[in-house]
Design an enzyme around this catalytic site. Structure first.
Site, PDB file in Angstrom:
ATOM      1  N   ARG A  99       0.845  -1.212   0.000  1.00  0.00           N
ATOM      2  CA  ARG A  99       0.000   0.000   0.000  1.00  0.00           C
ATOM      3  C   ARG A  99       0.875   1.256   0.000  1.00  0.00           C
ATOM      4  O   ARG A  99       0.561   2.236  -0.684  1.00  0.00           O
ATOM      5  CB  ARG A  99      -0.913   0.039   1.235  1.00  0.00           C
ATOM      6  CG  ARG A  99      -2.104  -0.894   1.209  1.00  0.00           C
ATOM      7  CD  ARG A  99      -3.185  -0.524   0.231  1.00  0.00           C
ATOM      8  NE  ARG A  99      -3.991   0.616   0.589  1.00  0.00           N
ATOM      9  CZ  ARG A  99      -5.152   0.918   0.015  1.00  0.00           C
ATOM     10  NH1 ARG A  99      -5.644   0.146  -0.954  1.00  0.00           N
ATOM     11  NH2 ARG A  99      -5.821   1.979   0.368  1.00  0.00           N
ATOM     12  N   HIS A 144      -4.176  -2.015  -8.084  1.00  0.00           N
ATOM     13  CA  HIS A 144      -4.972  -2.282  -6.893  1.00  0.00           C
ATOM     14  C   HIS A 144      -4.062  -2.936  -5.868  1.00  0.00           C
ATOM     15  O   HIS A 144      -3.187  -3.731  -6.233  1.00  0.00           O
ATOM     16  CB  HIS A 144      -6.132  -3.227  -7.215  1.00  0.00           C
ATOM     17  CG  HIS A 144      -6.775  -3.781  -5.977  1.00  0.00           C
ATOM     18  ND1 HIS A 144      -7.710  -3.072  -5.258  1.00  0.00           N
ATOM     19  CD2 HIS A 144      -6.559  -4.937  -5.302  1.00  0.00           C
ATOM     20  CE1 HIS A 144      -8.064  -3.780  -4.196  1.00  0.00           C
ATOM     21  NE2 HIS A 144      -7.390  -4.907  -4.199  1.00  0.00           N
TER      22      HIS A 144
HETATM   23  P1  ADP Z   1      -7.988   1.919  -3.185  1.00  0.00           P
HETATM   24  O1  ADP Z   1      -7.844   1.375  -4.590  1.00  0.00           O
HETATM   25  O2  ADP Z   1      -6.901   2.910  -2.837  1.00  0.00           O
HETATM   26  O3  ADP Z   1      -8.147   0.834  -2.143  1.00  0.00           O
HETATM   27  P2  ADP Z   1     -10.833   2.370  -2.980  1.00  0.00           P
HETATM   28  O4  ADP Z   1     -10.964   0.959  -2.526  1.00  0.00           O
HETATM   29  O5  ADP Z   1     -11.498   3.434  -2.170  1.00  0.00           O
HETATM   30  O6  ADP Z   1      -9.314   2.795  -3.153  1.00  0.00           O
HETATM   31  O7  ADP Z   1     -11.408   2.516  -4.455  1.00  0.00           O
HETATM   32  C1  ADP Z   1     -11.224   1.519  -5.437  1.00  0.00           C
HETATM   33  C2  ADP Z   1     -10.932   2.201  -6.763  1.00  0.00           C
HETATM   34  O8  ADP Z   1     -12.063   2.980  -7.154  1.00  0.00           O
HETATM   35  C3  ADP Z   1      -9.784   3.192  -6.717  1.00  0.00           C
HETATM   36  O9  ADP Z   1      -8.521   2.591  -6.873  1.00  0.00           O
HETATM   37  C4  ADP Z   1     -10.121   4.131  -7.831  1.00  0.00           C
HETATM   38  O10 ADP Z   1      -9.738   3.597  -9.107  1.00  0.00           O
HETATM   39  C5  ADP Z   1     -11.648   4.192  -7.751  1.00  0.00           C
HETATM   40  N1  ADP Z   1     -12.114   5.297  -6.886  1.00  0.00           N
HETATM   41  C6  ADP Z   1     -12.082   5.351  -5.545  1.00  0.00           C
HETATM   42  N2  ADP Z   1     -12.601   6.475  -5.059  1.00  0.00           N
HETATM   43  C7  ADP Z   1     -12.996   7.189  -6.130  1.00  0.00           C
HETATM   44  C8  ADP Z   1     -13.635   8.462  -6.293  1.00  0.00           C
HETATM   45  N3  ADP Z   1     -13.972   9.221  -5.249  1.00  0.00           N
HETATM   46  N4  ADP Z   1     -13.894   8.875  -7.543  1.00  0.00           N
HETATM   47  C9  ADP Z   1     -13.555   8.112  -8.607  1.00  0.00           C
HETATM   48  N5  ADP Z   1     -12.967   6.902  -8.511  1.00  0.00           N
HETATM   49  C10 ADP Z   1     -12.688   6.429  -7.307  1.00  0.00           C
HETATM   50 MG    MG Z   2      -9.680  -0.465  -1.768  1.00  0.00          MG
END
Ligand code: ADP
Ligand code: MG
Length: 242
Positions: A99, A144
């Site tokens: 991360r 991811h």
């Molecule tokens: P991460 O990938 O950092 O764990 P999340 O699980 O919150 O983040 O979100 C999954 C994916 O969804 C993100 O990697 C991103 O591609 C998309 N995403 C997350 N939040 C947003 C947002 N507020 N607006 C647009 N896309 C988002």
């Molecule tokens: Mg996530």
């Protein structure tokens, strides 16, 4: 310290930009002490995409997020190029290390606050939906990475069968299937049905938790939500998705 495993997906934008080698270099054992426990190239179908991002269902960005991970946004006209690379990394503190190297979800935030992280190479793209949703920004952020140990277990089981992983590196209990399990229209059967997909045959090794879900779902009339997170990985690379 506990030996952990975590799931990384190299998303379609990273594959399209040829950033794969760079990302693998950053995560290399030399830099992180992490080792490969499993690795595959996957054509992501809708059921797997929806299971992977189940926690985001209902959010404004969800439909585009599903299309993004399916590769539809980056390869609109060439379905056969829609791929992700799925990797299980193993090592001490693996979830946090990965991360940290990934960086913040929003590539703009990554560039502002965590220079040098992978997601600084991402793009933030304005989207104006035509279906009544308000405008928003897409976050194409290359990879991811599981956020917690609990999420890692769920995601590793979702993307990998035990036999996709190095035998000594399977962290979760496995069991042998005692029956055939066929999947059709969100239901599971132990006898063959026309057009069904055979998920497991007797003697196959599967995650114990998957077999428990299959057993519980046999004969159930209503569509089983849990069943999709088992079936999804067996349909991986099965055929080109819509
Ligand atoms: P991460 O990938 O950092 O764990 P999340 O699980 O919150 O983040 O979100 C999954 C994916 O969804 C993100 O990697 C991103 O591609 C998309 N995403 C997350 N939040 C947003 C947002 N507020 N607006 C647009 N896309 C988002
Ligand atoms: Mg996530």
């Amino acid at each position: 310290m506990q030996l952990e495993q975590t799931l990384v997906l190299i998303k379609p934008d990273a594959l399209k930009n040829s950033s794969t080698g760079y990302i693998l270099s950053l995560f290399s054992e030399l830099h992180t002490g992490l080792r490969f426990a499993g690795l595959k190239v996957a054509h992501v179908h809708r059921m797997l995409a929806e299971e992977h991002y189940a926690e985001h269902k209902g959010k404004i960005f969800y439909p585009e997020l599903i299309d993004y991970i399916m590769g539809k946004l980056h390869h609109q006209d060439s379905p056969d190029r829609r791929r992700v690379i799925a990797i299980v990394y193993e090592g001490h503190d693996a979830v946090r290390k990965v991360r940290d190297l990934a960086g913040p979800t929003d590539p703009n935030t990554a560039r502002e606050e965590k220079p040098g992280t992978i997601r600084t190479l991402g793009a933030v793209i304005p989207v104006t939906p035509t279906d009544g949703r308000p405008p928003f920004h897409r976050m194409d952020n290359l990879i991811h990475a599981s956020a917690t140990l609990q999420e890692a277990e769920r995601e590793i089981k979702l993307w990998f069968k035990p036999n996709d992983m190095v035998p000594g590196m399977r962290h979760f209990p496995t069991a042998e299937a005692a029956e055939h399990y066929y999947f059709l229209n969100d239901r599971v059967y132990t006898c063959h049905k026309p057009n069904s997909t055979c998920l497991l045959t007797p003697g196959d090794i599967a995650w114990k938790s998957d077999i428990e879900i299959l057993e519980a779902c046999v004969g159930q009339e209503s569509p089983q939500v849990l069943l999709r997170c088992v079936a999804a990985k067996y349909l991986l690379n099965y055929r080109i998705a819509e």
